[in-house]
Design an enzyme around this catalytic site. Structure first.
Site, PDB file in Angstrom:
ATOM      1  N   GLU A 118      44.376  44.659  33.332  1.00  0.00           N
ATOM      2  CA  GLU A 118      43.962  43.391  32.728  1.00  0.00           C
ATOM      3  C   GLU A 118      44.844  42.247  33.215  1.00  0.00           C
ATOM      4  O   GLU A 118      45.440  41.530  32.423  1.00  0.00           O
ATOM      5  CB  GLU A 118      43.974  43.479  31.205  1.00  0.00           C
ATOM      6  CG  GLU A 118      42.907  44.362  30.612  1.00  0.00           C
ATOM      7  CD  GLU A 118      41.520  43.788  30.802  1.00  0.00           C
ATOM      8  OE1 GLU A 118      41.389  42.560  30.822  1.00  0.00           O
ATOM      9  OE2 GLU A 118      40.582  44.602  30.955  1.00  0.00           O
ATOM     10  N   ASP A 119      44.968  42.127  34.518  1.00  0.00           N
ATOM     11  CA  ASP A 119      45.635  40.981  35.120  1.00  0.00           C
ATOM     12  C   ASP A 119      47.136  40.940  34.892  1.00  0.00           C
ATOM     13  O   ASP A 119      47.759  39.932  35.152  1.00  0.00           O
ATOM     14  CB  ASP A 119      45.049  39.663  34.603  1.00  0.00           C
ATOM     15  CG  ASP A 119      43.709  39.386  35.213  1.00  0.00           C
ATOM     16  OD1 ASP A 119      43.479  39.881  36.320  1.00  0.00           O
ATOM     17  OD2 ASP A 119      42.898  38.704  34.578  1.00  0.00           O
ATOM     18  N   ALA A 120      47.711  41.997  34.357  1.00  0.00           N
ATOM     19  CA  ALA A 120      49.155  41.946  34.180  1.00  0.00           C
ATOM     20  C   ALA A 120      49.842  42.054  35.535  1.00  0.00           C
ATOM     21  O   ALA A 120      49.283  42.604  36.486  1.00  0.00           O
ATOM     22  CB  ALA A 120      49.608  43.074  33.275  1.00  0.00           C
TER      23      ALA A 120
END
Lengths: 1164, 362
Positions: free
Chosen positions: A764-766
């Site tokens: 999730e885009d981390a």
């Protein structure tokens, strides 16, 4: 056989190519984009605000004075006072005892004062029998826009600006009022004095409306609309809709034939459609002008303020028609014919729209919009304040003159000196609150001004180009929010917020200008000289003749021409020759068969290269001269090489995007395609490769990036300031970046990114960060927070004081006072721990006791210290002691925190891809390539497919090539470094052309099976979490890290069993700060209903919340008390039941509104 | 693939395949049980026989050496230890007496920490706990007192800040060592100082000054990057260019083929335009995989890397001479192994006990 690529190479290296030698002059105009920096050099980035303010200060303020230049007395008819001149001085200091009156904006920011200049008038007035003239009479102070021509910063060199603590890259265009920087946002409105035809398909109504606005701000809207197949004139000052035939008759067109000619012309279809209106008038028995006037007169709203005899109805009608209806059409000597033709034209437009739906105007078309700027708003405000000032002056003069005997001769100047600061206070109040409430002009606007956002340089700049719409945000209509084709080049297609204001708040493109008013008298004269026939001499036959075009100046019908093309051509030649202001636009509207000339303010326009005979007027020689600085942008204008086109004229031109697109009919050439983007969208590298919403997201996020704010950032004391410790200019620049100075005040760092999956903490885009990079200073930022207090003097003579640190009984200084020095203030550089006192202020206990008359020195004091509240320690960065305009001592303490990135901190690239830090990894665990390069950041490749930010990939490639070649690459929109060239550089340096490197895992030590996209991407830090670190500074690591996490949790942790309740509803309070309950919301309730857990529902929603015992009567269903029903006067059928207190409250509130809620009770 | 392998000499047991879009055979397979009926059990003799260490290049700052015949885990351990666990000395505590420059104390302190010092870590002790008192055994004290002034003798028209002002830059060389206790004797001959005196730490202007005291301690890179003794330590595998003898490179494309590799890797016979690989220069190949991109070379060449041939590159940025660094890392590794061994032996002994083993902090 030679290779294809080599062949190309040989082709390119030949001394002759396509028949041209290397030394031959280049035919196309290379580097014509250089006109853009030339334009920005002359105009600056926020020219619209500054031009508008300059226009107000230099021109408009004089017009306002002229319109309100006389003050007379009701008491003494011989007395008069006349204003003959007005001008605004330069900003000065208001302190009475100041020797050096000069003031800088930065001083005003620091001292919380207003950066203003005196408004000086020249007056003439009677004193006894003589006439006295006084020059430079101060009537008030006007806040001055920074970098306007009244500002001390204008035209200063960088060194001079540095001496004034001012940043040379700061665009100006805002005000400093009471120490805060305030911007008057650009307001978007529908254009005034123009006919707009709209339809309401639901009601089948077609209406032409026109908002008249004359100088002085009086506005009224006139409609010509269809109603049940007939056409009526509607206006606020007339009670009833006026049948159009009656209106025209009243305006002096008596014969039906003439009415028909003026409205329907010779077209049979229009005639048929219009005929019922003539019948209508006849049926009402109105044939003559007098009858029509009588009819209207009996329906006019009359202002009964005038004493004197009641006027006949027709006179009222005549006055209303002459002065209120369509007030902008000039009426000379009661000649209403121009107005009649205007009404007839509106009628005709309605007829046309009824006949053909395409003739309906588009309200959202940018050409129909006007932008209202600071200058116009200030002009309105000033006119209002000045009128009030004059009426106040008049009444105080009357008061003096009323006195029968005076000892000395009356001098109006003395009275003027005692007028107070009505104008000054009015300006300051309006700008600092943003409320423009001018009763005189029926204006009531809130939120006109905003505090200039100094989160980053870009946020400040972005704010200056912002346009807010008058359209209310709540309405769910798509029209005004949609991207209009006519926005091309004028308004940025990317830069708009998401959410409710989407599409309503816009931003100017890079190369736009907003016009200010140009006097229309000379333009009308020129039009007549160029062969326009006066409209007053024409009838419908001529107006709607087959070859005639109507000439409008600023929406008013002025004349006819039979040769529109020639007229427009001649007019443009005059404009290009500089005989007419360059901002006057002229264009032909073929649908309406009109030639429109516009000289009004608020039109958006932009410069374009003129093309004649298929060749651009700007040649390579001109650009050469521009490069040598022997030509400026204004020279291009003056020589007729470049001209401004507004949206309407642009629509009537044939503009080539590139030089190769020029065809014989081309009239103009774009200066540079990337100027369609605004300043903020211009930061994105390769935006033309990105999915459009990503650019929009980036525009919102670029403003939040932490970086350098200005060259004066360390001199500023802002409420909250975020600064990056090591900002870097991006490896992949754009031309816009260089033009706006983002390379000098950057907000971000070039991070080496590996696009790969790592550890699972990157979903999730981390992002994964390299701990060693953080140790070395990557993403580190400083947070500076202002803490201010006043050391006040009270009306009763007492005053606050500063005290040194108190001793406890052992003669020791308490821990919380340990940084307080002798002067009662914390020392600069000291560390402030939570709970520490940094200003040891004491206040008198009787400060508000106005009866106190004793010695100020002997009063008892109580402690009123400023205590540091943040859970994270900071350092004293600066302490400032000054005094404000009203002589109170002001102390500002700036406290600094230095933060390094941590888990949960937000990072974003320049492509609308934000992510939080999910894991911080040791350097040895990070993958490395053959050169031993370790990434700073690992980004998960899943961020790419759905986002389609190809621009980011190209940025990486170009950045990598730039690093290898040792230079910066360009990612300018619609241009920039080519992928092919970038790949070539990679290959030449021994890298894979695709930008993918072979990495070795830092954990296993084995090569990775996949090649990894690896290179630098510009990353921005946003919103760092507060932290307690900076171990380099006298601290130990493990200890701090533990404490920090504790604080983070402590900040958020909350639970409650029982606790406070709200008074009104008796329900538990809301929010952690009020020790509130945790709400079982509607969705949770739905779940419980789904489970059928009724008892739990009952407990959660009533018993644990606001259960309340009531007595209700089974007879009447009303609430009673103590087993008694006051309505039935009995206690027989009372029942006790438990309901939520909120329900009981609802019943009582309903009863207060005359609604009877009756409970029908049943045994359960 | 099998046919290509035989004609190019690609050996999946020894080589890592470098294909156009992926690498193959990245893991070693020479462990017992992988290949049936083959004995791959570890033997010291075989290991000794295979192991080779050869220094290829040595300069004052860096070393390049080949480590051949070991598993990736061993090579990686050396690399990881070099980065994270070989101790060095760096400034950890900064006491600010005065700082009137534009740089915030914390930022300057961080910069001071990053300055590499030439102190031999073997001469110092680790400060084990935060509460440990600084002693002359575990702390080195530096002072920094710099004031910027106008240079009165500077020519009037000079624009160079280093001429116009005295001390316009604070450099690492401004750090002065303050000997504590017996340090004067211990460090005699090699006074503690930054390895490079020309690192610009901060810029100053007349009227500004800094006055600070710094305590440098011994630490390791996994605690903070400033304690890492290397600028970088990494390795790559020896590249191999395997030409297919069954399908030679077309002579007219020989020069283009040559350009697909790093200079000197491919030889082109001037007469026959026949290509061959220069084994001596093979280590310079950067593996850009350019040859695999062109369809005309398809099948002519295969790229690979030797799985057990590690070309180490270590840049020293601290007190150690580059040639000492690999040895230091081995030393640390042996200590770690010893710790592990002790713990394992402790397990045997503790079998009779309560099962809990006290392990040293590794």
């Amino acid at each position: 056989m030679e290779n294809v690529e080599d062949e190309e190479w040989i082709q390119m290296n030949k001394t002759e190519w396509r028949g041209l030698g290397l030394t031959d002059p280049i035919k196309s105009v290379e580097d014509k984009w250089l006109l853009l920096p030339a334009f920005l050099k002359v105009k600056g980035l926020v020219k619209q605000h500054i031009d508008s303010f300059n226009y107000f200060v230099d021109v408009d303020i004089k017009n306002i004075l002229k319109a309100n230049n006389k003050v007379t007395s009701d008491v003494d008819p011989r007395f008069w006072l006349k204003y003959t001149d007005i001008h605004v001085g330069f900003p000065d200091r208001t302190d009475a005892d100041a020797i050096d009156k000069s003031v800088t904006p930065h001083e005003c920011r620091l001292r919380d004062t207003t950066y203003g200049a005196p408004i000086l008038v020249t007056i003439q007035y009677t004193r006894g029998k003589s006439v006295v003239r006084r020059a430079n009479v101060n009537i008030g102070r006007l806040p001055i826009m920074l970098r306007s021509n009244k500002c001390v910063l204008t035209g200063r060199s960088e060194a001079q600006l540095a001496r004034m603590s001012e940043c040379p890259l700061d665009p100006g265009g805002y005000f400093v009022v009471k120490g805060t920087e305030k911007v008057i946002l650009v307001q978007e409105q529908l254009s005034k004095n123009r006919i707009i035809v709209e339809t309401d398909p639901a009601k089948g109504v077609v209406q032409a409306s026109c908002t008249s606005s004359t100088h002085g701000g009086l506005k009224s809207k006139t409609y010509v609309a269809t109603k049940k197949g007939k056409i009526y004139l509607r206006h606020n000052s007339i009670h009833e809709d006026v049948p159009i035939a009656i209106a025209l008759k009243a305006l002096g067109i008596q014969s039906d034939k003439e009415i028909l000619l003026l409205t329907a012309g010779n077209s049979e279809a229009y005639k048929d459609a219009f005929a019922p209106n003539l019948e209508d008038a006849a049926r009402l028995g109105i044939f003559t002008r007098h009858q029509a006037l009588e009819w209207i007169g009996s329906r006019v709203k009359v202002n009964r303020r005038m004493m004197g005899p009641r006027r006949p109805a027709w006179e009222e009608a005549l006055e209303a028609l002459a002065t209120i209806v369509l007030a902008h059409v000039p009426v000379v000597g009661m000649d209403l014919r121009p107005k009649a033709i205007f009404v007839a034209t509106m009628t005709r437009r309605v007829l046309m729209a009824v006949d053909d739906e395409k003739m309906v105007d588009d309200r959202d078309y940018v050409g129909n919009k006007r932008l209202e700027l600071a200058g116009q708003l200030l002009a309105l405000l000033f006119e209002d304040l000045f009128k009030t000032f004059n009426s106040n002056l008049k009444s105080s003069i009357d008061k003096v003159l009323k006195k029968p005997s005076r000892t000395n001769e009356f001098d109006a100047w003395n009275t003027m000196q005692f007028q107070g600061d009505h104008i000054t206070a009015g300006f300051v109040r309006a700008i600092s609150t943003g409320n423009w409430s001018l009763k005189r002009f029926r204006m009531e606007r809130a939120g006109v001004t905003h505090v200039l956002s100094r989160l980053s340089f870009i946020s400040a700049l972005g704010m200056m180009t912002r346009i807010s719409s008058q359209f209310e945000k709540t309405r769910k209509v798509s029209g005004p929010r949609a991207l209009q084709p006519s926005q091309w080049g004028m308004l940025c297609p990317s830069d708009t917020p998401e959410g409710e204001a989407c599409g309503l708040v816009k931003n100017l493109a890079l190369m736009t200008h907003i016009t200010t008013d140009v006097d229309e008298e000379p333009i009308i004269k020129i039009a007549f000289m160029l062969g326009v026939e006066d409209i007053r001499q024409s009838t419908g036959t001529e107006i709607y003749g087959p070859n005639t075009f109507v000439v409008n100046v600023n929406g008013t019908i002025n004349g006819l021409t039979r040769f529109p093309a020639r007229f427009v051509h001649n007019f443009r030649r005059l404009r290009r020759a500089g005989r007419v202001s360059e901002f006057v636009s002229v264009y032909i509207n073929h649908h309406h068969r009109t030639v429109n000339i516009a000289s009004d303010g608020g039109r958006i326009c932009r410069p374009m290269i003129i093309v004649e005979y298929g060749r651009p007027m700007v040649t390579s020689e001109h650009i050469q001269l521009l490069k040598q600085k022997s030509l400026e942008f204004d020279d291009f204008l003056r020589q007729g090489l470049v001209e401004y086109l507004d949206v309407n004229e642009e629509n009537d031109s044939y503009i080539a995007l590139y030089e190769r697109d020029i065809v014989p009919t081309t009239t103009h050439l774009e200066i540079e395609p990337f100027t369609i983007l605004g300043a903020v969208a211009g930061l994105i590298p390769y935006p033309h490769h990105n999915q459009s919403p990503r650019n929009t997201y980036q525009c919102a996020m670029g403003k939040q990036a932490i970086g350098a704010i200005g060259y004066n950032q360390f001199d500023r004391i802002d409420t909250l300031l975020y600064l990056s410790v090591y900002p870097q200019q991006p490896m992949v620049k754009t031309k816009t970046i260089e033009l706006i100075g983002y390379d000098k005040l950057p907000a971000g760092q070039n991070a080496t990114v590996a696009v790969m999956s790592y550890s699972g903490y990157d979903i999730e885009d981390a992002l994964i960060l390299n701990r060693a990079s953080l140790d070395r200073g990557y993403g580190r930022c400083q947070v500076l927070r202002k803490n201010a207090t006043l050391i006040r003097k009270y009306p009763n003579g007492t005053f606050d004081r500063l005290a040194d640190a108190p001793m406890d009984e052992n003669g020791q200084i308490q821990k919380k006072y340990d940084i307080i020095q002798m002067d009662g203030l914390a020392g600069v550089g000291e560390r402030v721990d939570p709970g520490d006192v940094y200003i040891n202020k004491q206040s008198p206990t009787n400060a508000n006791d106005n009866a106190f008359t004793g010695q100020a020195a002997s009063v008892p004091y109580k402690n009123a210290p400023m205590t540091y509240k943040s859970p994270v320690a900071g350092h004293i960065d600066k302490v400032m002691i000054s005094d404000t305009e009203n002589d109170q001592t002001l102390i500002k303490v700036l406290i600094r925190q230095t933060r390094r990135p941590e888990l949960g901190d937000k990072f974003s690239s320049r492509h609308g891809q934000k992510g939080v830090c999910g894991l911080i990894v040791n350097q040895e665990d990070m993958p490395f390539n053959d050169q031993g390069i370790v990434p700073d950041t690992i980004m998960n490749p899943h961020g790419f497919p759905s986002r389609m930010t190809v621009g980011k990939m190209i940025e990486l490639l170009a950045g990598k090539a730039g690093v290898l070649a040792g230079k910066l690459q360009y990612g300018t929109a619609f241009g920039g470094s080519k992928v092919e060239d970038m790949s070539r550089i990679l290959i030449e340096n021994g890298f894979s052309y695709a930008g993918k490197d072979m990495l070795t895992s830092g954990i296993t030590g084995e090569p990775m099976e996949a090649y990894v996209y690896f290179g630098p991407i510009y990353y921005q830090v946003r919103e760092p979490l507060p932290s307690l670190n900076c171990r380099e500074f006298n601290h130990t690591p493990s200890f701090i890290r533990v404490q920090k996490l504790k604080h983070m949790v402590m900040d958020k942790m909350h639970a409650r069993a029982r606790g406070p309740r709200a008074t009104l509803t008796r329900q538990p309070t809301e929010g952690r700060s009020r020790e509130g309950g945790l709400r079982l919301g509607e969705m949770e309730r739905d779940c419980l209903i789904g489970y059928g857990a009724t008892q739990l529902l009952l407990e959660r929603l009533m018993i644990s919340s606001d259960k309340f015992e009531v007595n209700a009567c089974q007879e009447c269903g009303l609430l009673g008390y103590n087993g008694w029903c006051p309505f039935c006067k009995s206690s027989k059928k009372m029942a006790q039941l438990t309901i939520p207190y909120a329900a009981k409250l609802l019943f009582q509130e309903l009863m207060a509104m005359n609604v009877v809620p009756r409970l029908i009770l049943d045994d359960a | 693939m099998a046919s290509a392998s035989t004609s190019t000499g690609f050996d999946p047991r020894k080589h890592v395949g470098v294909r156009a879009e992926r690498a193959t055979n990245v893991s070693s397979t020479d462990f017992p049980g992988y290949y049936p009926d083959e004995d791959h059990s570890w033997s010291l003799e075989q290991f000794k026989e295979k192991l080779q260490v050869k220094v290829q290049r040595l300069s004052g700052r860096s070393i390049e050496f080949d480590l051949v015949g070991v598993d990736a885990s061993i090579a990686n351990a050396v690399r990881r230890i070099l980065i994270a666990e070989v101790p060095s000395i760096a400034v950890e505590y900064v006491y600010v007496w005065n700082n009137t420059t534009v740089m915030a104390d914390e930022v300057f302190a961080q910069r001071l920490g990053m300055v590499p010092l030439n102190v031999d870590p073997t001469l110092m002790e680790m400060k084990e706990a935060v509460t440990d008192q600084p002693t002359d055994r575990n702390t080195i004290v530096f002072k920094l007192a710099v004031t910027c002034e106008r240079n009165k003798s500077a020519p009037k028209d000079s624009t160079d800040d280093s001429v116009r002002f005295v001390n316009s830059e604070v450099r690492a060389g401004h750090l002065t060592w303050v000997p504590q206790g017996e340090q004067g004797v211990v460090f005699a001959g090699k006074e503690p100082a930054p390895t490079n005196p020309n690192i610009v730490l901060m810029k100053m202007r007349p009227g500004q000054e800094v006055d600070m005291e710094m305590h440098a301690i011994k630490g390791v890179g996994k605690d903070h990057a400033k304690f890492s003794p290397v600028a970088t330590a990494s390795y790559r595998l020896l590249p191999l260019v395997l030409l297919n003898h069954k399908k030679p490179v077309p002579p007219e494309l020989a020069h283009k083929f040559q350009k697909c590799f790093s200079p000197g890797v491919i030889r082109v016979d001037p007469v026959t335009n026949e290509v061959s690989v220069d084994e001596h220069n093979l280590r310079n190949e950067t593996m850009s995989r350019e040859a695999l991109r062109h369809p005309e070379f398809e099948g002519c060449v295969e790229l690979a890397r030797m799985r057990d041939h590690f070309i180490f590159h270590v840049e020293s940025e601290g007190p150690y001479a580059p040639e000492r660094l690999p040895l230091e890392s081995i030393k640390v590794m042996r200590e770690k192994i010893a710790t592990l061994k002790r713990a394992a032996e402790g397990l045997l002994v503790a079998d009779s006990g309560d099962g809990d083993v006290q392990m040293a902090d590794a």
